[in-house]
Write a protein that holds these residues in place. Structure first.
Motif, PDB file in Angstrom:
ATOM      1  N   THR A  82      -0.110  -3.102 -13.410  1.00  0.00           N
ATOM      2  CA  THR A  82      -0.293  -4.162 -12.420  1.00  0.00           C
ATOM      3  C   THR A  82       0.713  -4.063 -11.274  1.00  0.00           C
ATOM      4  O   THR A  82       0.763  -4.950 -10.422  1.00  0.00           O
ATOM      5  N   TYR A  83       1.518  -3.017 -11.287  1.00  0.00           N
ATOM      6  CA  TYR A  83       2.530  -2.763 -10.250  1.00  0.00           C
ATOM      7  C   TYR A  83       3.619  -3.837 -10.207  1.00  0.00           C
ATOM      8  O   TYR A  83       4.362  -3.929  -9.226  1.00  0.00           O
ATOM      9  N   ARG A  84       3.720  -4.631 -11.259  1.00  0.00           N
ATOM     10  CA  ARG A  84       4.754  -5.666 -11.302  1.00  0.00           C
ATOM     11  C   ARG A  84       6.140  -5.043 -11.249  1.00  0.00           C
ATOM     12  O   ARG A  84       7.019  -5.501 -10.507  1.00  0.00           O
ATOM     13  N   LEU A  85       6.347  -3.982 -12.026  1.00  0.00           N
ATOM     14  CA  LEU A  85       7.638  -3.305 -12.060  1.00  0.00           C
ATOM     15  C   LEU A  85       7.952  -2.655 -10.722  1.00  0.00           C
ATOM     16  O   LEU A  85       9.067  -2.788 -10.196  1.00  0.00           O
ATOM     17  N   ILE A  86       6.971  -1.988 -10.143  1.00  0.00           N
ATOM     18  CA  ILE A  86       7.192  -1.269  -8.880  1.00  0.00           C
ATOM     19  C   ILE A  86       7.507  -2.239  -7.747  1.00  0.00           C
ATOM     20  O   ILE A  86       8.436  -2.022  -6.957  1.00  0.00           O
ATOM     21  N   VAL A  87       6.743  -3.308  -7.674  1.00  0.00           N
ATOM     22  CA  VAL A  87       6.944  -4.288  -6.597  1.00  0.00           C
ATOM     23  C   VAL A  87       8.302  -4.961  -6.728  1.00  0.00           C
ATOM     24  O   VAL A  87       9.052  -5.085  -5.739  1.00  0.00           O
ATOM     25  N   LEU A  88       8.653  -5.383  -7.941  1.00  0.00           N
ATOM     26  CA  LEU A  88       9.934  -6.063  -8.148  1.00  0.00           C
ATOM     27  C   LEU A  88      11.100  -5.136  -7.817  1.00  0.00           C
ATOM     28  O   LEU A  88      12.052  -5.544  -7.137  1.00  0.00           O
ATOM     29  N   ALA A  89      11.019  -3.883  -8.286  1.00  0.00           N
ATOM     30  CA  ALA A  89      12.085  -2.922  -8.014  1.00  0.00           C
ATOM     31  C   ALA A  89      12.190  -2.638  -6.516  1.00  0.00           C
ATOM     32  O   ALA A  89      13.302  -2.528  -5.967  1.00  0.00           O
TER      33      ALA A  89
END
Length: 255
Positions: A18-25
């Motif tokens: 869900t790209y949650r990790l990528i967006v947050l980072a």
């Protein structure tokens, strides 16, 4: 334990998909980069603006502390907003969509769901925050070498702890209200109350939000570590109690 590990792996995989990790980072990387650059460039930009009749804006010379002031400002506001939006649906979305029914009917304990989601969010938050901190530290040391920081570990750890409090609050709100907007509004409501309490100096040292709003004073040695100890203890205890309360409410809630 096997169920906990399996569900946690599922949560990390979902965070990637869900790209949650990528967006947050990415957000925290940007904030960490912006902090020293803003501190370095802002005085030069503002000093070049002519207000007319030869009047220019004068700003204090930038320093390492200026960079950390920007860091705490960015992370304490935009960073925490990104954290809230990212994890606002951590439990709420699962409940509103009914995606946990199959797992729970197959025997997974409800506390496993809460603890696994809290652990996953905590790891993502810690990793993103560490990335932001490392980038800011590197650029600050490059622009202003030899800077001395007081109570650095406690100052940086306090901001991380407040993030943990917000994650626990979002999970509890998600279980309590069962939808994303309820979780979000509940979290913002608590933040507004805590921010209002900060207006009273006598209550400030007990207020968890002071760990995000006032920890620059620790770094600059304007306050001692003992001044923040009550807020530190209350924040940690509140996060633990919110997780426990989320488990208790979830155990009684119909999915």
């Amino acid at each position: 334990m096997k169920a906990f590990i399996a569900f946690t792996k599922k949560e990390f995989t979902e965070s990637l998909r869900t790209y949650r990790l990528i967006v947050l980072a990415a957000v925290f990387l940007l904030l960490g980069l912006m902090s020293p650059l803003t501190a370095k460039l802002l005085p030069e930009i503002m000093g070049s603006i002519d207000l007319g009749d030869g009047v220019f804006i004068t700003m204090p010379e930038a320093s390492a502390m200026s960079s950390w002031e920007q860091f705490f400002g960015y992370i304490g506001q935009m960073g925490m907003l990104a954290l809230i939006i990212t994890f606002g649906g951590l439990m709420a979305n699962e409940l509103s969509r009914g995606t946990l029914i199959n797992l729970l009917t197959k025997g997974m304990k409800r506390q496993t769901v809460i603890l696994s989601k809290f652990l996953t969010a905590s790891v993502l938050w810690a990793g993103s925050y560490a990335l932001s901190l490392a980038v800011c530290y590197a650029y600050t040391a490059f622009f202003w070498p030899g800077g001395v920081l007081s109570n650095a570990f406690l100052a940086f750890f306090s901001l991380w702890l407040f993030g943990e409090f917000l994650i626990a609050l979002l999970i509890f709100g998600g279980v309590l209200f069962g939808n994303f907007y309820g979780s979000l509004l509940g979290c913002f409501g608590v933040i507004i109350i805590l921010s209002t309490l900060n207006l009273f100096p006598a209550l400030s040292k007990f207020n968890p939000s002071s760990l995000a709003a006032q920890t620059l004073n620790l770094l600059s040695a304007q306050k001692e570590a003992a001044d923040y100890l009550p807020a530190f203890i209350i924040c940690a205890a509140a996060a633990a109690l919110l997780v426990a309360a989320a488990i208790a409410v979830f155990n009684k809630r119909r999915v």
